[in-house]
Design a protein around this motif. Structure first.
Motif, PDB file in Angstrom:
ATOM      1  N   MET A 123     -52.551  -7.843   4.199  1.00 23.79           N
ATOM      2  CA  MET A 123     -52.077  -7.913   2.819  1.00 23.79           C
ATOM      3  C   MET A 123     -52.882  -7.026   1.872  1.00 23.79           C
ATOM      4  O   MET A 123     -52.345  -6.185   1.167  1.00 23.79           O
ATOM      5  N   THR A 124     -54.207  -7.206   1.840  1.00 27.07           N
ATOM      6  CA  THR A 124     -55.060  -6.510   0.889  1.00 27.07           C
ATOM      7  C   THR A 124     -54.993  -4.994   1.083  1.00 27.07           C
ATOM      8  O   THR A 124     -54.874  -4.510   2.208  1.00 27.07           O
ATOM      9  N   GLU A 125     -55.104  -4.255  -0.018  1.00 31.66           N
ATOM     10  CA  GLU A 125     -55.134  -2.798   0.052  1.00 31.66           C
ATOM     11  C   GLU A 125     -56.429  -2.274  -0.562  1.00 31.66           C
ATOM     12  O   GLU A 125     -56.981  -2.897  -1.484  1.00 31.66           O
ATOM     13  N   PRO A 126     -56.943  -1.122  -0.066  1.00 30.67           N
ATOM     14  CA  PRO A 126     -58.263  -0.645  -0.496  1.00 30.67           C
ATOM     15  C   PRO A 126     -58.395  -0.455  -2.001  1.00 30.67           C
ATOM     16  O   PRO A 126     -59.425  -0.799  -2.588  1.00 30.67           O
ATOM     17  N   HIS A 127     -57.375   0.074  -2.644  1.00 37.44           N
ATOM     18  CA  HIS A 127     -57.467   0.390  -4.073  1.00 37.44           C
ATOM     19  C   HIS A 127     -57.119  -0.796  -4.960  1.00 37.44           C
ATOM     20  O   HIS A 127     -57.421  -0.781  -6.150  1.00 37.44           O
ATOM     21  N   ALA A 128     -56.471  -1.804  -4.394  1.00 38.17           N
ATOM     22  CA  ALA A 128     -55.894  -2.879  -5.217  1.00 38.17           C
ATOM     23  C   ALA A 128     -56.698  -4.162  -5.188  1.00 38.17           C
ATOM     24  O   ALA A 128     -56.537  -5.008  -6.070  1.00 38.17           O
ATOM     25  N   GLY A 129     -57.542  -4.330  -4.156  1.00 41.83           N
ATOM     26  CA  GLY A 129     -58.305  -5.569  -4.077  1.00 41.83           C
ATOM     27  C   GLY A 129     -57.386  -6.770  -4.016  1.00 41.83           C
ATOM     28  O   GLY A 129     -56.484  -6.846  -3.181  1.00 41.83           O
ATOM     29  N   ALA A 130     -57.594  -7.720  -4.929  1.00 40.75           N
ATOM     30  CA  ALA A 130     -56.864  -8.981  -4.897  1.00 40.75           C
ATOM     31  C   ALA A 130     -55.587  -8.955  -5.738  1.00 40.75           C
ATOM     32  O   ALA A 130     -54.951  -9.981  -5.915  1.00 40.75           O
ATOM     33  N   ASP A 131     -55.209  -7.806  -6.265  1.00 41.07           N
ATOM     34  CA  ASP A 131     -54.057  -7.733  -7.163  1.00 41.07           C
ATOM     35  C   ASP A 131     -52.842  -7.167  -6.435  1.00 41.07           C
ATOM     36  O   ASP A 131     -52.696  -5.938  -6.318  1.00 41.07           O
ATOM     37  N   PRO A 132     -51.956  -8.026  -5.941  1.00 42.37           N
ATOM     38  CA  PRO A 132     -50.796  -7.534  -5.186  1.00 42.37           C
ATOM     39  C   PRO A 132     -49.838  -6.700  -6.024  1.00 42.37           C
ATOM     40  O   PRO A 132     -49.031  -5.941  -5.472  1.00 42.37           O
ATOM     41  N   THR A 133     -49.912  -6.829  -7.351  1.00 40.44           N
ATOM     42  CA  THR A 133     -49.003  -6.038  -8.188  1.00 40.44           C
ATOM     43  C   THR A 133     -49.348  -4.550  -8.135  1.00 40.44           C
ATOM     44  O   THR A 133     -48.564  -3.722  -8.603  1.00 40.44           O
ATOM     45  N   LEU A 134     -50.515  -4.216  -7.588  1.00 44.63           N
ATOM     46  CA  LEU A 134     -50.930  -2.812  -7.467  1.00 44.63           C
ATOM     47  C   LEU A 134     -50.698  -2.250  -6.070  1.00 44.63           C
ATOM     48  O   LEU A 134     -51.042  -1.098  -5.806  1.00 44.63           O
ATOM     49  N   PHE A 135     -50.111  -3.040  -5.168  1.00 41.74           N
ATOM     50  CA  PHE A 135     -49.887  -2.570  -3.809  1.00 41.74           C
ATOM     51  C   PHE A 135     -48.932  -1.376  -3.804  1.00 41.74           C
ATOM     52  O   PHE A 135     -47.959  -1.334  -4.576  1.00 41.74           O
ATOM     53  N   THR A 136     -49.214  -0.438  -2.907  1.00 42.40           N
ATOM     54  CA  THR A 136     -48.365   0.751  -2.796  1.00 42.40           C
ATOM     55  C   THR A 136     -47.780   0.939  -1.398  1.00 42.40           C
ATOM     56  O   THR A 136     -46.921   1.803  -1.209  1.00 42.40           O
ATOM     57  N   THR A 137     -48.235   0.189  -0.411  1.00 38.05           N
ATOM     58  CA  THR A 137     -47.671   0.309   0.936  1.00 38.05           C
ATOM     59  C   THR A 137     -46.181  -0.007   0.872  1.00 38.05           C
ATOM     60  O   THR A 137     -45.781  -1.061   0.374  1.00 38.05           O
ATOM     61  N   ARG A 138     -45.361   0.921   1.367  1.00 38.07           N
ATOM     62  CA  ARG A 138     -43.913   0.832   1.201  1.00 38.07           C
ATOM     63  C   ARG A 138     -43.204   0.640   2.532  1.00 38.07           C
ATOM     64  O   ARG A 138     -43.668   1.091   3.579  1.00 38.07           O
ATOM     65  N   ALA A 139     -42.075  -0.031   2.461  1.00 42.12           N
ATOM     66  CA  ALA A 139     -41.127  -0.089   3.572  1.00 42.12           C
ATOM     67  C   ALA A 139     -39.786   0.397   3.034  1.00 42.12           C
ATOM     68  O   ALA A 139     -39.282  -0.118   2.028  1.00 42.12           O
ATOM     69  N   VAL A 140     -39.219   1.414   3.685  1.00 45.23           N
ATOM     70  CA  VAL A 140     -37.975   2.035   3.227  1.00 45.23           C
ATOM     71  C   VAL A 140     -36.922   1.893   4.315  1.00 45.23           C
ATOM     72  O   VAL A 140     -37.219   2.083   5.507  1.00 45.23           O
ATOM     73  N   ARG A 141     -35.707   1.551   3.896  1.00 46.36           N
ATOM     74  CA  ARG A 141     -34.610   1.417   4.862  1.00 46.36           C
ATOM     75  C   ARG A 141     -34.232   2.779   5.428  1.00 46.36           C
ATOM     76  O   ARG A 141     -34.107   3.774   4.710  1.00 46.36           O
TER      77      ARG A 141
END
Length: 433
Positions: free
Chosen positions: A137-155
């Motif tokens: 879940m966690t991302e390096p740049h976002a820490g504990a804030d999921p609203t800053l996540f950038t990992t994408r899944a595209v159809r």
């Protein structure tokens, strides 16, 4: 009145069995195979551990965190709390009892939100203890804030293609699959635009860049992975729950995970207190035992009080979860437990370390590992500071501001109102003077 602080005799017998079983048969695993509990079993380790798992199953204590309809024993969170206090003493005990983190939380959300096919492929072997999982879940740049996540899944046709980076994905190196939280619709709020996917770790494009260890662990021998998802292609049926449901699912998973961490922490903190008391009674300095020194007595008293308060808090919260069967209703108290947990473990372990003197800071005693664990507990599943704001917001919902200049409890006004209410008695009092 329904208040009761006793465990029913039948279950207490089960707990007594578990206490002896863990001490005599499971804790030795910690000494012979330390930090190997999340490595898939093979060879001699399997020969040693599988019979212990079979004993637990025969006793009806396997996977107690899930109800019978979800493949568990149906004991509920309160009974699990009492059991986890015992299991928290040992690295291997949760594995032997089928209730280890992060697999407990992952099993819970697959049980609640997975399709029949997903349950057969992932949940059943997870509950059988034949594989491990990771929550990515966690991302390096976002820490504990999921609203800053950038990992994408595209159809892409019938598939989804995942790209991005995830950080601190615990046990990913030995996991058979990952539960990955990603953005699927960047044009809406993160609370509606994120989804979860079940991704086998051997899927092309899943690259564990390095395994990050805690302080004192060797480079690349830790258990918290930095993962690059590079054009990872998964079928549509890899979606867990509905599209855009990640936040709803996460609350189930993280709420359970937080309270389970707290349950096990009770056992670990009690172990530190036990060692502190034994040391205090065993060592002498300046003409008397350590236990006769007021400073050490203060350590013991403070530690006992902290542990008792924390334990009652955890048990009450577990009782609430069983009562309401809704993590959202218990969100405030789960967050409060999460806030208190690292301080309790840190303080008791630190005092125990001090009472052991120079021996306490060596690798021949477990205290510095406990202190590091307390720091981890202050960050895992969200930092303490975030949970404090959650508690405060939830508490404030039960209050209203005053529309007056003076506070509701302003004494001059309350005194005037009290005198008016008791005027008849005051007049009689004056007349009798």
């Amino acid at each position: 009145m329904a208040w009761d602080f006793e465990t029913d005799p039948e279950y207490q017998e089960v707990l007594d069995w578990a206490d002896e079983f863990v001490r005599e048969k499971v804790e030795p695993l910690d000494l012979v195979w330390p930090h190997r509990q999340f490595v898939p079993l093979e060879g001699r380790r399997r020969d040693a551990v599988d019979p212990l798992k079979d004993e637990v199953r025969r006793k009806g204590l396997w996977a107690t965190h899930l109800g019978p309809d979800l493949g568990g024993q149906g004991y509920g969170q309160l009974k699990l709390a009492l059991l986890n206090e015992i299991l928290g003493r040992s690295q291997w005990a949760p594995i032997v009892f089928g209730c280890q983190a992060p697999d407990t939380g992952n099993a819970e959300i697959i049980a609640h939100y997975g399709t029949d096919e997903q349950k057969e492929r992932y949940l059943r072997p997870l509950l059988d203890g034949e594989l491990f999982s990771s929550y990515s879940m966690t991302e390096p740049h976002a820490g504990a804030d999921p609203t800053l996540f950038t990992t994408r899944a595209v159809r892409d046709g019938d598939d989804w293609v995942i790209n991005g980076w995830k950080f601190f994905s615990s046990n990913a190196a030995t996991a058979s699959f990952l539960i990955v939280m990603v953005v699927t619709d960047p044009d809406v709020s993160a609370y509606q635009g994120m989804s979860m996917f079940l991704v086998p770790t051997d899927t092309p494009g899943v690259e564990i860049v390095r395994n990050i260890g805690l302080h004192g662990e060797r480079d690349n021998e830790g258990s918290h992975a930095l993962i690059h998802y590079d054009n990872v292609r998964v079928p549509h049926d890899a979606l867990l729950g509905g599209e855009g449901q990640a936040f709803v699912i996460a609350q189930t998973r993280l709420g359970g995970g937080r309270i389970h961490h707290a349950m096990r922490t009770i056992g670990l903190a009690r172990k530190a207190l036990d060692m502190m008391c034994e040391r205090a009674l065993s060592r002498q300095t300046q003409g008397s035992r350590l236990s006769d020194k007021q400073f050490v007595q203060g350590y013991i008293a403070d530690s006992y009080a902290q542990l008792l308060q924390f334990r009652l808090m955890v048990l009450y919260t577990a009782w609430e979860i069983d009562k309401y069967n809704d993590y959202k209703k218990v969100r405030k108290d789960i967050a409060a437990v999460k806030v208190v947990m690292p301080t309790v473990l840190h303080d008791i372990a630190w005092r125990a370390m001090q009472v052991h003197g120079a021996l306490g800071v060596t690798n021949e005693m477990p205290f510095l590992g406990m202190v590091t664990g307390a720091a981890v507990m202050g960050l895992a599943d969200g930092p303490t500071e975030v949970h404090k704001t959650t508690v405060a917001k939830q508490v404030l919902r039960d209050y209203r501001p005053t529309e007056d200049t003076w506070p509701t409890e302003w004494i001059p006004r309350k005194r005037e109102a009290a005198r008016a209410k008791l005027a008849a008695y005051l007049e009689n009092e004056v007349g009798n003077l």
